[in-house]
Design a protein around this motif. Structure first.
Motif, PDB file in Angstrom:
ATOM      1  N   GLU A 104       1.281  -2.411 -17.012  1.00 52.16           N
ATOM      2  CA  GLU A 104       2.532  -3.143 -16.825  1.00 52.16           C
ATOM      3  C   GLU A 104       2.550  -3.837 -15.454  1.00 52.16           C
ATOM      4  O   GLU A 104       2.882  -5.017 -15.352  1.00 52.16           O
ATOM      5  CB  GLU A 104       3.705  -2.166 -16.933  1.00 52.16           C
ATOM      6  N   ARG A 105       2.191  -3.117 -14.412  1.00 51.96           N
ATOM      7  CA  ARG A 105       2.184  -3.717 -13.070  1.00 51.96           C
ATOM      8  C   ARG A 105       1.132  -4.818 -12.967  1.00 51.96           C
ATOM      9  O   ARG A 105       1.319  -5.818 -12.284  1.00 51.96           O
ATOM     10  CB  ARG A 105       1.938  -2.628 -12.005  1.00 51.96           C
ATOM     11  N   LYS A 106       0.016  -4.622 -13.669  1.00 48.57           N
ATOM     12  CA  LYS A 106      -1.075  -5.599 -13.604  1.00 48.57           C
ATOM     13  C   LYS A 106      -0.686  -6.941 -14.231  1.00 48.57           C
ATOM     14  O   LYS A 106      -1.255  -7.974 -13.913  1.00 48.57           O
ATOM     15  CB  LYS A 106      -2.313  -5.053 -14.324  1.00 48.57           C
ATOM     16  N   ILE A 133       5.208  14.909 -10.283  1.00 47.11           N
ATOM     17  CA  ILE A 133       4.861  14.029  -9.164  1.00 47.11           C
ATOM     18  C   ILE A 133       3.344  13.964  -8.994  1.00 47.11           C
ATOM     19  O   ILE A 133       2.615  14.803  -9.560  1.00 47.11           O
ATOM     20  CB  ILE A 133       5.565  14.518  -7.859  1.00 47.11           C
ATOM     21  N   ASP A 134       2.865  13.019  -8.207  1.00 45.98           N
ATOM     22  CA  ASP A 134       1.421  12.835  -7.978  1.00 45.98           C
ATOM     23  C   ASP A 134       0.796  14.068  -7.304  1.00 45.98           C
ATOM     24  O   ASP A 134       1.409  14.692  -6.435  1.00 45.98           O
ATOM     25  CB  ASP A 134       1.164  11.625  -7.092  1.00 45.98           C
ATOM     26  N   SER A 135      -0.463  14.323  -7.677  1.00 48.99           N
ATOM     27  CA  SER A 135      -1.150  15.557  -7.277  1.00 48.99           C
ATOM     28  C   SER A 135      -1.235  15.829  -5.770  1.00 48.99           C
ATOM     29  O   SER A 135      -0.858  16.918  -5.322  1.00 48.99           O
ATOM     30  CB  SER A 135      -2.554  15.572  -7.884  1.00 48.99           C
ATOM     31  N   GLY A 192      11.079   5.343 -10.431  1.00 47.16           N
ATOM     32  CA  GLY A 192      10.106   4.252 -10.345  1.00 47.16           C
ATOM     33  C   GLY A 192       8.663   4.704 -10.209  1.00 47.16           C
ATOM     34  O   GLY A 192       7.746   3.901 -10.279  1.00 47.16           O
ATOM     35  N   TYR A 193       8.445   6.005 -10.003  1.00 48.65           N
ATOM     36  CA  TYR A 193       7.076   6.518  -9.909  1.00 48.65           C
ATOM     37  C   TYR A 193       6.487   6.607 -11.321  1.00 48.65           C
ATOM     38  O   TYR A 193       7.218   6.710 -12.301  1.00 48.65           O
ATOM     39  CB  TYR A 193       7.053   7.949  -9.341  1.00 48.65           C
ATOM     40  N   THR A 194       5.166   6.635 -11.398  1.00 49.53           N
ATOM     41  CA  THR A 194       4.526   6.773 -12.701  1.00 49.53           C
ATOM     42  C   THR A 194       4.915   8.103 -13.361  1.00 49.53           C
ATOM     43  O   THR A 194       4.903   8.204 -14.580  1.00 49.53           O
ATOM     44  CB  THR A 194       2.981   6.675 -12.578  1.00 49.53           C
ATOM     45  N   GLY A 195       5.286   9.100 -12.558  1.00 53.99           N
ATOM     46  CA  GLY A 195       5.739  10.382 -13.111  1.00 53.99           C
ATOM     47  C   GLY A 195       6.947  10.190 -14.019  1.00 53.99           C
ATOM     48  O   GLY A 195       7.085  10.875 -15.044  1.00 53.99           O
ATOM     49  N   ILE A 208       0.882  -1.177   0.000  1.00 54.45           N
ATOM     50  CA  ILE A 208       0.000   0.000   0.000  1.00 54.45           C
ATOM     51  C   ILE A 208       0.911   1.217   0.000  1.00 54.45           C
ATOM     52  O   ILE A 208       1.631   1.478   0.952  1.00 54.45           O
ATOM     53  CB  ILE A 208      -1.008  -0.013   1.179  1.00 54.45           C
ATOM     54  N   ALA A 209       0.958   1.928  -1.119  1.00 58.28           N
ATOM     55  CA  ALA A 209       1.969   2.967  -1.272  1.00 58.28           C
ATOM     56  C   ALA A 209       1.543   4.014  -2.288  1.00 58.28           C
ATOM     57  O   ALA A 209       2.340   4.463  -3.104  1.00 58.28           O
ATOM     58  CB  ALA A 209       3.287   2.319  -1.708  1.00 58.28           C
ATOM     59  N   GLY A 210       0.276   4.387  -2.253  1.00 57.64           N
ATOM     60  CA  GLY A 210      -0.202   5.338  -3.257  1.00 57.64           C
ATOM     61  C   GLY A 210       0.158   4.816  -4.636  1.00 57.64           C
ATOM     62  O   GLY A 210       0.495   5.568  -5.537  1.00 57.64           O
ATOM     63  N   MET A 211       0.076   3.498  -4.765  1.00 52.78           N
ATOM     64  CA  MET A 211       0.563   2.872  -5.994  1.00 52.78           C
ATOM     65  C   MET A 211      -0.494   2.883  -7.087  1.00 52.78           C
ATOM     66  O   MET A 211      -1.618   2.416  -6.908  1.00 52.78           O
ATOM     67  CB  MET A 211       1.025   1.446  -5.720  1.00 52.78           C
ATOM     68  N   THR A 212      -0.107   3.447  -8.219  1.00 51.75           N
ATOM     69  CA  THR A 212      -1.001   3.531  -9.369  1.00 51.75           C
ATOM     70  C   THR A 212      -1.118   2.173 -10.052  1.00 51.75           C
ATOM     71  O   THR A 212      -0.112   1.488 -10.241  1.00 51.75           O
ATOM     72  CB  THR A 212      -0.433   4.551 -10.385  1.00 51.75           C
ATOM     73  N   VAL A 213      -2.347   1.816 -10.401  1.00 52.23           N
ATOM     74  CA  VAL A 213      -2.551   0.588 -11.172  1.00 52.23           C
ATOM     75  C   VAL A 213      -2.149   0.895 -12.615  1.00 52.23           C
ATOM     76  O   VAL A 213      -2.712   1.788 -13.241  1.00 52.23           O
ATOM     77  CB  VAL A 213      -4.043   0.174 -11.153  1.00 52.23           C
TER      78      VAL A 213
HETATM   79  N1  GLN Z   1       1.535   6.837  -7.867  1.00 49.07           N
HETATM   80  C1  GLN Z   1       2.911   6.749  -8.173  1.00 49.07           C
HETATM   81  C2  GLN Z   1       3.254   5.366  -8.653  1.00 49.07           C
HETATM   82  O1  GLN Z   1       2.522   4.461  -8.465  1.00 49.07           O
HETATM   83  C3  GLN Z   1       3.811   7.130  -7.000  1.00 49.07           C
HETATM   84  C4  GLN Z   1       3.571   6.306  -5.796  1.00 49.07           C
HETATM   85  C5  GLN Z   1       4.497   6.556  -4.647  1.00 49.07           C
HETATM   86  O2  GLN Z   1       5.463   7.226  -4.720  1.00 49.07           O
HETATM   87  N2  GLN Z   1       4.273   6.038  -3.500  1.00 49.07           N
HETATM   88  O3  GLN Z   1       4.261   5.171  -9.235  1.00 49.07           O
END
Ligand code: GLN
Length: 270
Positions: A112-114, A191-193, A154-157, A104-109
């Protein structure tokens, strides 16, 4: 005096026996205190308001929206939620090798990850934004073309900037990236909003620039090992409950409001 020493020696011996006894029953004691099973969540506590380190958090020293959600999932499962804090890049690998049960890390679906992991019901919608200095002339993503861009590894950014074909430098922590900007060593941080809002609130002279035509909506969800349907179902039931009863919205509002400055930057702004 001699007698006194003898008494002391006896008392000491007694204490030692007691402490050995305590050692002997350590397993049982441990079992008792954690008779509640645990669920271990991996996170990267560098991402306010979702996860950050503070003096007394929701789970140990960890606090934020995700930490409160993790705790509630644990409660709903009758388990104690534990946090394993690591670099963002290591989180999914930690699922592979069983170091953590869920991430659990504000991780975007992402597609590729799926491919390699299963994701829960999404609980938050975000987007990438640009943090710039207040006097910056960057108004849309394409204005970044010849600017010095910083992302977090490694972030989606990072993927977004890669897809735009622009050069960039990647940092390991959001706070480091924002410091580059504050110190005038780069022009923009992608970066994320919600995290951007936190960083802009914590540092003078910065603003957020949005470009919804370029940066699509992203959904945050919890990742588990592919095929771990049992855990995923339990997590989903808990998330659904928190979405339906307003817990997620309450947590979002609460933590966006909490001053995480000290926790986020690790130092005073001055
Ligand atoms: N939402 C972004 C990602 O999934 C960053 C997540 C984060 O830094 N925790 O890559």
């Amino acid at each position: 005096m001699k007698k006194m020493k003898k008494i002391l020696a006896l008392a000491l011996a007694g204490a030692m026996v007691l402490s050995f006894a305590a050692c002997g029953s350590k397993d049982e004691t441990a079992k008792d205190s954690s008779s509640k099973e645990t669920i271990t969540f991996g996170t990267n506590a560098e991402f306010p308001p979702f996860e950050y380190v503070t003096s007394s958090g929701t789970i140990g020293e960890f606090d934020g929206i995700d930490m409160a959600i993790a705790k509630q999932i644990g409660d709903d499962m009758g388990k104690e939620a534990k946090i394993n804090n690591m670099e963002f890049d290591s989180l999914l690998l930690a699922l592979d090798n069983g170091q953590v049960d869920a991430v659990i890390a504000g991780m975007t679906v992402t597609d590729e990850r799926k491919e390699s992991y299963d994701f829960s019901t999404p609980y938050y919608t975000a987007t990438q934004v640009m943090i710039v200095k207040e006097d910056s002339d960057i108004q849309k993503a394409s204005d970044m073309k010849d600017k010095k861009i910083v992302v977090i590894q490694g972030y989606t950014g990072e993927t977004c900037v890669q897809d735009l074909g622009y050069e960039y430098e990647a940092f390991k922590k959001g706070t480091e990236a924002v410091m580059e900007l504050v110190n005038g060593k780069c022009d923009v941080v992608v970066i994320d909003s919600a995290t951007a809002e936190k960083f802009v609130g914590d540092n003078e002279g910065l603003k957020i620039v949005e470009d919804p035509d370029t940066f699509e909506a992203e959904e945050y969800a919890i990742a588990v090992k592919k095929g771990n349907t049992e855990l995923l179902n339990e997590i989903n039931a808990s998330i659904q409950k928190m979405l339906d009863n307003g817990t997620v919205s309450e947590l979002s509002a609460k933590y966006l409001d909490v001053d995480t400055e000290e926790d986020a930057s690790g130092s005073d702004a001055e």
